[in-house]
Design an enzyme around this catalytic site. Structure first.
Site, PDB file in Angstrom:
ATOM      1  N   ASN A 100       0.846  -1.197   0.000  1.00  0.00           N
ATOM      2  CA  ASN A 100       0.000   0.000   0.000  1.00  0.00           C
ATOM      3  C   ASN A 100       0.883   1.249   0.000  1.00  0.00           C
ATOM      4  O   ASN A 100       2.116   1.152  -0.007  1.00  0.00           O
ATOM      5  CB  ASN A 100      -1.017  -0.021   1.158  1.00  0.00           C
ATOM      6  CG  ASN A 100      -0.365   0.127   2.536  1.00  0.00           C
ATOM      7  OD1 ASN A 100       0.792   0.541   2.673  1.00  0.00           O
ATOM      8  ND2 ASN A 100      -1.099  -0.221   3.575  1.00  0.00           N
ATOM      9  N   THR A 157      -1.289  -0.192  -3.815  1.00  0.00           N
ATOM     10  CA  THR A 157      -2.710   0.071  -3.564  1.00  0.00           C
ATOM     11  C   THR A 157      -2.867   1.430  -2.873  1.00  0.00           C
ATOM     12  O   THR A 157      -2.020   1.842  -2.077  1.00  0.00           O
ATOM     13  CB  THR A 157      -3.350  -1.043  -2.714  1.00  0.00           C
ATOM     14  OG1 THR A 157      -2.656  -1.129  -1.458  1.00  0.00           O
ATOM     15  CG2 THR A 157      -3.279  -2.385  -3.429  1.00  0.00           C
ATOM     16  N   LEU A 158      -3.965   2.124  -3.214  1.00  0.00           N
ATOM     17  CA  LEU A 158      -4.180   3.500  -2.762  1.00  0.00           C
ATOM     18  C   LEU A 158      -5.546   3.689  -2.108  1.00  0.00           C
ATOM     19  O   LEU A 158      -6.139   4.750  -2.201  1.00  0.00           O
ATOM     20  CB  LEU A 158      -4.039   4.454  -3.958  1.00  0.00           C
ATOM     21  CG  LEU A 158      -2.674   4.429  -4.669  1.00  0.00           C
ATOM     22  CD1 LEU A 158      -2.777   5.093  -6.033  1.00  0.00           C
ATOM     23  CD2 LEU A 158      -1.612   5.104  -3.818  1.00  0.00           C
ATOM     24  N   GLY A 159      -6.049   2.644  -1.452  1.00  0.00           N
ATOM     25  CA  GLY A 159      -7.343   2.773  -0.773  1.00  0.00           C
ATOM     26  C   GLY A 159      -8.434   3.177  -1.744  1.00  0.00           C
ATOM     27  O   GLY A 159      -8.634   2.548  -2.785  1.00  0.00           O
ATOM     28  N   ASP A 211      -6.065  -6.673   2.474  1.00  0.00           N
ATOM     29  CA  ASP A 211      -5.963  -8.133   2.457  1.00  0.00           C
ATOM     30  C   ASP A 211      -7.033  -8.753   1.559  1.00  0.00           C
ATOM     31  O   ASP A 211      -6.785  -9.767   0.897  1.00  0.00           O
ATOM     32  CB  ASP A 211      -6.094  -8.698   3.874  1.00  0.00           C
ATOM     33  CG  ASP A 211      -4.959  -8.246   4.771  1.00  0.00           C
ATOM     34  OD1 ASP A 211      -3.861  -8.012   4.245  1.00  0.00           O
ATOM     35  OD2 ASP A 211      -5.163  -8.140   5.990  1.00  0.00           O
ATOM     36  N   ASN A 216     -10.083  -4.683  -7.076  1.00  0.00           N
ATOM     37  CA  ASN A 216     -10.519  -3.387  -6.541  1.00  0.00           C
ATOM     38  C   ASN A 216     -11.990  -3.452  -6.141  1.00  0.00           C
ATOM     39  O   ASN A 216     -12.387  -2.982  -5.072  1.00  0.00           O
ATOM     40  CB  ASN A 216     -10.404  -2.287  -7.618  1.00  0.00           C
ATOM     41  CG  ASN A 216      -9.050  -1.591  -7.658  1.00  0.00           C
ATOM     42  OD1 ASN A 216      -8.262  -1.691  -6.721  1.00  0.00           O
ATOM     43  ND2 ASN A 216      -8.789  -0.890  -8.739  1.00  0.00           N
ATOM     44  N   SER A 230     -15.814  -5.032   0.547  1.00  0.00           N
ATOM     45  CA  SER A 230     -15.434  -5.367   1.935  1.00  0.00           C
ATOM     46  C   SER A 230     -15.464  -4.166   2.881  1.00  0.00           C
ATOM     47  O   SER A 230     -15.732  -4.327   4.063  1.00  0.00           O
ATOM     48  CB  SER A 230     -14.054  -6.030   1.968  1.00  0.00           C
ATOM     49  OG  SER A 230     -13.019  -5.067   1.939  1.00  0.00           O
ATOM     50  N   GLY A 289     -15.922  -5.073  10.554  1.00  0.00           N
ATOM     51  CA  GLY A 289     -15.082  -6.237  10.821  1.00  0.00           C
ATOM     52  C   GLY A 289     -14.097  -6.481   9.695  1.00  0.00           C
ATOM     53  O   GLY A 289     -14.065  -5.766   8.698  1.00  0.00           O
TER      54      GLY A 289
END
Length: 322
Positions: free
Chosen positions: A199, A235-237, A269, A295, A301, A306
Site C-alpha cells: 500500500n 494500492t491506494l485505498g 488483504d 478493486n 469489503s 469487521g
C-alpha cells in the site's frame, strides 16, 4: 504428512491452488466516535472479537471466491488458537499445516475504529513468530504444487523468504505483500516476488519517497521495479491502485468505484486474496482486468464492519467477476 496433534487434514487429498504462508491474529476490536489522544480515556460504543492476521485474511478472501486454499501458520495452544483453527475450517481452508504451539500465545491485534472507518492497530505477533523452516519443510509438497503462494511480514522475514524461495524454485507464482513494511527489506524479497503488492504507506517506507497520489505511487513503483520485481502494485485505498510490470514499464492508475466506507480494516488483504484467486484461476485475464476485479471486491469489503466478517462470498458478487 501432518504434524503430530495436527488439528485437521480434512482436505489433504485436494491440491490447494492458493497457499498462504503467514499470520493468524485474533482481532480485539473497539468502535468509537473518534480515536483517543495520548493519555485520554474515551467511551466506545461496541466491542467484538474477530479473526484477522494478514495471512489468514488473504486466505479467507481467496477461499470465499472459490479458491482451494491451504493455510501454513502457527497459533497458540489456547482458546484463541483453537477458535482460529475452527474458523479456517468453517471457511473451507485446509488446516493440515496450521500448527499449534505451547511456547507462545496466539497472535492478537488490538484495533480501534472511528466513525469514519479509520483505524489504529497494535499487533502482538506471538506464535506467528515461531513458524519456522521445519514447519515449511513439512508443508513443502503443498507449497510446491500450488499455483500461487502468498507471503507477508507478520511472521519472521526469514520464514517468509524461505517460503518464497521454495515456491519460486518450483515454478509457483509468488505474491508478496511486504506488510508491515521494514525499511531495510532483504533485497532477495524483490527478486523472488513475481507480484510485489504494497500500500502507499509501505511504498513510502520501502522507497523513502512520499506517496500522496497515483503519480507518486508510480514513481515509488519504478524504484521497487528497479530492485528486481516482475510486477509491482501499489494500492491506494479509495483511489484504487497503480500497476507496473517488466513488460509494461509505464505506471498505470486503475481507479476503483467510490463507496461510503464503514470499516476499512482488512481491505488491502481482501484485495490481495482476490488477486491471488484471479492469478490462480483466471491466468488468461490481463493484469489490469484482475486488478479492476480485485478493486471491486475490496470495495465491497469496506462497506461492512469487521475484517473477515466483511469479506464477500462468490455467491454475493456479480457474475461478471467470474
Amino acid at each position: 504428512m501432518a504434524a503430530a496433534g495436527d488439528p485437521g487434514q480434512q482436505r489433504a487429498e485436494e491440491v490447494a491452488a492458493v497457499v498462504v504462508v503467514g499470520s493468524c491474529m485474533t482481532d480485539l476490536v473497539s468502535l468509537t466516535s473518534r480515536l483517543p489522544k495520548t493519555g485520554e480515556t474515551i467511551h466506545g460504543h461496541k466491542f467484538f472479537i474477530g479473526f484477522g492476521g494478514k495471512g489468514a485474511n488473504q486466505c479467507v478472501q481467496a477461499a470465499r471466491l472459490g479458491a482451494k486454499t491451504s493455510m501454513v501458520c502457527k497459533v497458540g495452544k489456547d482458546s484463541f488458537g483453537s477458535d482460529y483453527i475452527e474458523n479456517l475450517k468453517q471457511n473451507d481452508i485446509s488446516t493440515e499445516f496450521t500448527y499449534q504451539t505451547q511456547d507462545a500465545a496466539t497472535g492478537t491485534a488490538s484495533i480501534i475504529v472511528n466513525n469514519e472507518g479509520q483505524n489504529i492497530i497494535i499487533i502482538v505477533a506471538g506464535a506467528n513468530l515461531l513458524l519456522n523452516t521445519e514447519d515449511l519443510k513439512k508443508a513443502a509438497t503443498t507449497i510446491n504444487k500450488a499455483k500461487v503462494m502468498i507471503c507477508q511480514l507478520e511472521i519472521t522475514p526469514e520464514t517468509s523468504l524461505e517460503a518464497l524461495t521454495m515456491a519460486h524454485s518450483n515454478g509457483v507464482k509468488t505474491l508478496f505483500n511486504p506488510a508491515p513494511a521494514i525499511a531495510d527489506l532483504d533485497p532477495r524479497f524483490y527478486t523472488l516476488s513475481d507480484v510485489f503488492c504494497c500500500n502507499e504507506t509501505e511504498a513510502e517506507i520501502l522507497t523513502g519517497l512520499a506517496v500522496g497520489s497515483p503519480a507518486d505511487a508510480g514513481k515509488a513503483a519504478l524504484v521497487l521495479m528497479e530492485r528486481g520485481c516482475h510486477v509491482v502494485i501499489v494500492t491506494l485505498g479509495a483511489e484504487g491502485c497503480v500497476m507496473l510490470s517488466q513488460t509494461e514499464p509505464v505506471p498505470k492508475h486503475i481507479p476503483t468505484e467510490k463507496v461510503k466506507p464503514v470499516d476499512t480494516t482488512g481491505a488491502g488483504d481482501s484485495f490481495v486474496g482476490a488477486l491471488a484467486f484471479y492469478l490462480a484461476y483466471y491466468p488468461h485475464l490481463s493484469l489490469e482486468e484482475m486488478l479492476k476485479r480485485s478493486n471491486f471486491i475490496a470495495a465491497v469489503s469496506v462497506q461492512a464492519a469487521g475484517t473477515q466478517s466483511s469479506y464477500p462470498y462468490k455467491k454475493d458478487l456479480p457474475l461478471d467477476l467470474f
